[in-house]
Write a protein that holds these residues in place. Structure first.
Motif, mmCIF file in Angstrom:
data_model
loop_
_atom_site.group_PDB
_atom_site.id
_atom_site.type_symbol
_atom_site.label_atom_id
_atom_site.label_comp_id
_atom_site.label_asym_id
_atom_site.label_seq_id
_atom_site.Cartn_x
_atom_site.Cartn_y
_atom_site.Cartn_z
ATOM 1 N N PHE A 1 -23.524 0.425 1.552
ATOM 2 C CA PHE A 1 -22.916 0.473 2.853
ATOM 3 C C PHE A 1 -22.697 1.666 3.284
ATOM 4 N N SER A 2 -22.699 2.770 2.727
ATOM 5 C CA SER A 2 -22.396 4.268 3.145
ATOM 6 C C SER A 2 -20.995 4.289 3.483
ATOM 7 N N SER A 3 -20.286 5.084 4.485
ATOM 8 C CA SER A 3 -19.019 5.513 4.536
ATOM 9 C C SER A 3 -18.318 4.434 5.270
ATOM 10 N N VAL A 4 -18.970 3.469 5.830
ATOM 11 C CA VAL A 4 -18.443 2.169 6.517
ATOM 12 C C VAL A 4 -17.734 1.353 5.605
ATOM 13 N N GLY A 5 -18.691 1.034 4.501
ATOM 14 C CA GLY A 5 -18.258 0.219 3.255
ATOM 15 C C GLY A 5 -17.056 0.798 2.482
ATOM 16 N N ALA A 6 -17.187 2.172 2.104
ATOM 17 C CA ALA A 6 -15.951 2.930 1.455
ATOM 18 C C ALA A 6 -14.653 2.637 2.133
ATOM 19 N N ALA A 7 -14.789 2.656 3.727
ATOM 20 C CA ALA A 7 -13.429 2.547 4.496
ATOM 21 C C ALA A 7 -12.829 1.030 4.266
ATOM 22 N N PHE A 8 -13.769 -0.043 4.240
ATOM 23 C CA PHE A 8 -13.298 -1.271 4.207
ATOM 24 C C PHE A 8 -12.803 -1.471 2.691
ATOM 25 N N VAL A 9 -13.238 -0.863 1.768
ATOM 26 C CA VAL A 9 -12.630 -0.936 0.353
ATOM 27 C C VAL A 9 -11.412 -0.365 0.435
ATOM 28 N N TRP A 10 -11.283 0.651 1.080
ATOM 29 C CA TRP A 10 -9.839 1.482 1.110
ATOM 30 C C TRP A 10 -8.717 0.683 1.869
ATOM 31 N N LEU A 11 -9.135 -0.182 2.864
ATOM 32 C CA LEU A 11 -8.429 -0.822 3.684
ATOM 33 C C LEU A 11 -8.179 -2.228 2.641
ATOM 34 N N GLY A 12 -8.913 -2.883 1.956
ATOM 35 C CA GLY A 12 -8.572 -3.847 1.186
ATOM 36 C C GLY A 12 -7.778 -3.860 0.031
ATOM 37 N N ILE A 13 -7.718 -2.528 -0.536
ATOM 38 C CA ILE A 13 -7.055 -2.253 -1.649
ATOM 39 C C ILE A 13 -5.532 -2.077 -1.217
ATOM 40 N N ASN A 14 -5.173 -1.129 -0.108
ATOM 41 C CA ASN A 14 -4.015 -1.097 0.464
ATOM 42 C C ASN A 14 -3.547 -2.492 0.793
ATOM 43 N N VAL A 15 -4.098 -3.234 1.451
ATOM 44 C CA VAL A 15 -3.537 -4.787 1.715
ATOM 45 C C VAL A 15 -3.054 -5.570 0.447
ATOM 46 N N LEU A 16 -3.867 -5.589 -0.517
ATOM 47 C CA LEU A 16 -3.813 -6.182 -2.026
ATOM 48 C C LEU A 16 -2.649 -5.422 -2.497
ATOM 49 N N TYR A 17 -2.296 -4.231 -2.430
ATOM 50 C CA TYR A 17 -1.224 -3.557 -2.995
ATOM 51 C C TYR A 17 0.253 -4.061 -2.150
ATOM 52 N N PHE A 18 -0.151 -4.056 -0.979
ATOM 53 C CA PHE A 18 1.192 -4.811 -0.197
ATOM 54 C C PHE A 18 1.928 -6.006 -0.787
ATOM 55 N N ILE A 19 0.539 -6.891 -1.087
ATOM 56 C CA ILE A 19 0.861 -8.405 -1.232
ATOM 57 C C ILE A 19 1.340 -8.337 -2.715
ATOM 58 N N VAL A 20 0.762 -7.827 -3.603
ATOM 59 C CA VAL A 20 0.787 -7.894 -5.049
ATOM 60 C C VAL A 20 1.935 -7.162 -5.529
ATOM 61 N N ALA A 21 1.973 -5.719 -5.195
ATOM 62 C CA ALA A 21 2.697 -4.746 -5.960
ATOM 63 C C ALA A 21 3.982 -4.449 -5.240
ATOM 64 N N GLN A 22 4.068 -4.811 -4.218
ATOM 65 C CA GLN A 22 5.486 -4.342 -3.297
ATOM 66 C C GLN A 22 6.482 -5.434 -3.677
ATOM 67 N N PRO A 23 6.436 -6.680 -3.701
ATOM 68 C CA PRO A 23 7.444 -7.506 -4.260
ATOM 69 C C PRO A 23 8.101 -7.210 -5.575
ATOM 70 N N LEU A 24 7.214 -6.816 -6.425
ATOM 71 C CA LEU A 24 7.860 -6.580 -8.021
ATOM 72 C C LEU A 24 8.498 -5.259 -7.792
ATOM 73 N N LEU A 25 7.953 -4.261 -7.141
ATOM 74 C CA LEU A 25 8.560 -2.913 -6.998
ATOM 75 C C LEU A 25 9.843 -2.840 -6.337
ATOM 76 N N LEU A 26 10.033 -3.552 -5.403
ATOM 77 C CA LEU A 26 11.289 -3.628 -4.434
ATOM 78 C C LEU A 26 12.418 -4.422 -5.218
ATOM 79 N N SER A 27 11.783 -5.394 -6.162
ATOM 80 C CA SER A 27 12.622 -6.411 -6.929
ATOM 81 C C SER A 27 13.558 -5.474 -7.983
ATOM 82 N N GLN A 28 12.856 -4.503 -8.315
ATOM 83 C CA GLN A 28 13.512 -3.462 -9.233
ATOM 84 C C GLN A 28 15.064 -3.345 -8.801
ATOM 85 N N HIS A 29 15.257 -3.176 -7.381
ATOM 86 C CA HIS A 29 16.583 -2.629 -6.959
ATOM 87 C C HIS A 29 17.240 -3.680 -6.068
#
Length: 506
Positions: free
Chosen positions: A396-424
């Protein structure tokens, strides 16, 4: 703190605007392939951070602790001396590696079609010296930033950005310098920056004559070394994550297409350069609060930072959606450039906005020294990207890579952020989502729907005046920020209090 954040924000925004404004000049007078080489040099400079392994983060943290009185002069001086030696040795190794690998990079890695391979090799060797000076400057910059010399640092950074980006424009346009002179010029600007930073550090933190350097194996170094290793893992992982798309792009795309891709990503990075200075300016103060045991004050700063970061991010993405194509066309002067970059620019802007919101939690982990869990999530993120990027670029060339980067960051907010903030604080993430993130996103959806109904992107593409378009985009951005801020009760109460105080005085 507000003044420091303001100056830091201004300097980083100035760098971003200056760096982006000169790109059309590079492409017009040097050509797309030469700009691709310049972009590759910038990528190599970013890769220098791989050698950081947490040292700059530790330097800033220990400088903040020393300023707060939480560490002794003898320990702080010894720590700086040891880390400076590490910077010197690692910088020499990497600079020599790039210098002697220049021929391989020119002939085997980069897809060069028009430029002379001998010239490309020579320019990469000059870049090795520039990168070495930039690496040493990182050491002194980190110490000054942690010591909260932020205002001076912001002013000096603005001066350096002017030398690096703006003063080179008349040399290119009127004196018609060649690319070899340009690389020499960048080297001397970087050398100037290094020398001034060295002088400033010795002025603020002179070395006591009776101070004896401690051994790295001293018991006092156990905690900072542990933090350095953890922060180093975070730094390496983040550099690999943030630069993976550019390296895959450099081998899957032609050098000219890589230059266009780099332009789109760099333009989207404006969001980070608008939001990151706010995070950076808060780090020393949050570190100071936690060093003195004031967790409530630290959490209060983080809550406000999440709120304002969300406002800045979603406002900027809306401006990109409404004005993006027209701004790219006005910036370069032709629609063909905008057509090649706009879609990637828009998707990367949305991804960078999510990334900016995710970055707010880092200052708590950094100040408390709790980096390990974040490193685990970063490692998982990197592994996903190493699998997804080659497939997306290939199919999908550069457009596909852009969507990959967007999806990874959204997933990080949903999955990782709750556990990271719960440390504090266990209640921090739910409160942020319910009271800050969701209300802001719902308002953003309503405004986006209004843009669809009014078809604003098509309307603004008809504007011919370049200056008028940029002024209108900036004015619209400010209006959006005001709308988002006044949508909550706290900013409205703050504004009403200020107005009532004003009328009482008058």
């Amino acid at each position: 703190m507000f003044k420091s954040a303001g100056w830091n924000w201004f300097s980083q925004l100035y760098i971003a605007i200056a760096g982006i404004a000169v790109i059309p000049v590079y492409i017009k007078y040097f050509g797309a392939e030469v700009y691709g080489l310049i972009a590759f040099m910038l990528t190599l400079q970013m890769l220098m951070s791989l050698l950081d392994v947490g040292f700059s983060a530790s330097l800033s943290r220990e400088a903040s602790r020393y300023r707060a009185g939480a560490s002794e002069l003898r320990f702080f001086h010894s720590f700086l001396t040891i880390i400076l030696r590490v910077f010197l040795c690692s910088g020499i190794v990497l600079a020599f590696s790039i210098f002697f690998a220049a021929l391989f990079l020119a002939t085997q890695w980069l897809e060069v079609n028009e430029m002379d391979l001998n010239l490309v090799t020579y320019l990469l060797q000059i870049s090795a010296l520039t990168i070495f000076c930039r690496w040493l400057a990182t050491f002194f910059r980190s110490v000054l930033f942690g010591y909260e010399d932020i205002i001076w640092l912001a002013k000096f950074t603005t001066v350096v950005a002017t030398l690096r980006f703006l003063l080179v424009v008349p040399l290119i346009v009127y004196w018609q310098i060649d690319v070899e002179f340009y690389f020499y010029y960048q080297f001397f600007v970087q050398l100037f920056e290094l020398l001034v930073l060295v002088g400033r550090k010795h002025k603020l933190l002179p070395v006591a004559k009776d101070t004896v350097t401690m051994s790295l194996f001293d018991e006092a170094f156990k905690a900072p070394v542990k933090f350095t290793l953890a922060a180093g893992g975070a730094t390496i992982l983040w550099v690999l994550i943030s630069q993976a798309d550019k390296f895959f792009a450099s081998t899957f795309l032609s050098l000219a297409d890589y230059g266009y891709f780099h332009v789109a990503v760099m333009a989207a990075g404006l969001i980070t350069l608008i939001t990151a200075p706010l995070v950076q300016a808060m780090q020393p103060r949050v570190t100071t609060f936690l060093a003195t045991g004031d967790l409530d004050s630290a959490l209060n700063i983080v809550r406000q930072l999440f709120d304002f970061m969300t406002v800045m991010s979603v406002s900027t993405v809306l401006v990109v959606y409404i004005f993006g194509f027209s701004l790219l066309r006005a910036w370069y002067g032709e629609s063909g450039f905008a057509e090649r970059t706009y879609q990637v620019f828009l998707i990367y802007s949305a991804a960078t906005a999510v990334l900016a919101i995710n970055s707010c939690s880092y200052i708590l982990d950094y100040a408390a020294g709790k980096i390990r869990l974040r490193n685990y999530f970063s490692l998982a993120m990197l592994l996903l990207l190493l699998v997804a990027y080659p497939l997306s670029f290939y199919y999908f060339s550069s457009v596909g890579a852009a969507f990959v980067w967007l999806g990874i960051n959204v997933l990080y907010f949903i999955v990782a952020q709750p556990l990271l903030l719960s440390q504090h604080s266990s209640a921090l993430y739910p409160n942020l989502v319910q009271r800050t993130i969701l209300p802001r996103l719902l308002l953003c959806i309503c405004l986006t729907a209004a843009c669809f109904v009014l078809d604003l992107p098509a309307v603004f593409q008809l504007i011919e005046s370049r200056i008028g378009l940029f002024v209108m985009a900036g004015f619209s951005w400010i209006i959006l920020i005001v709308i988002f801020l006044l949508a909550k009760a706290e900013p409205r109460a703050f504004l009403l209090n200020k107005l009532s105080d004003y009328y009482e005085r008058t």
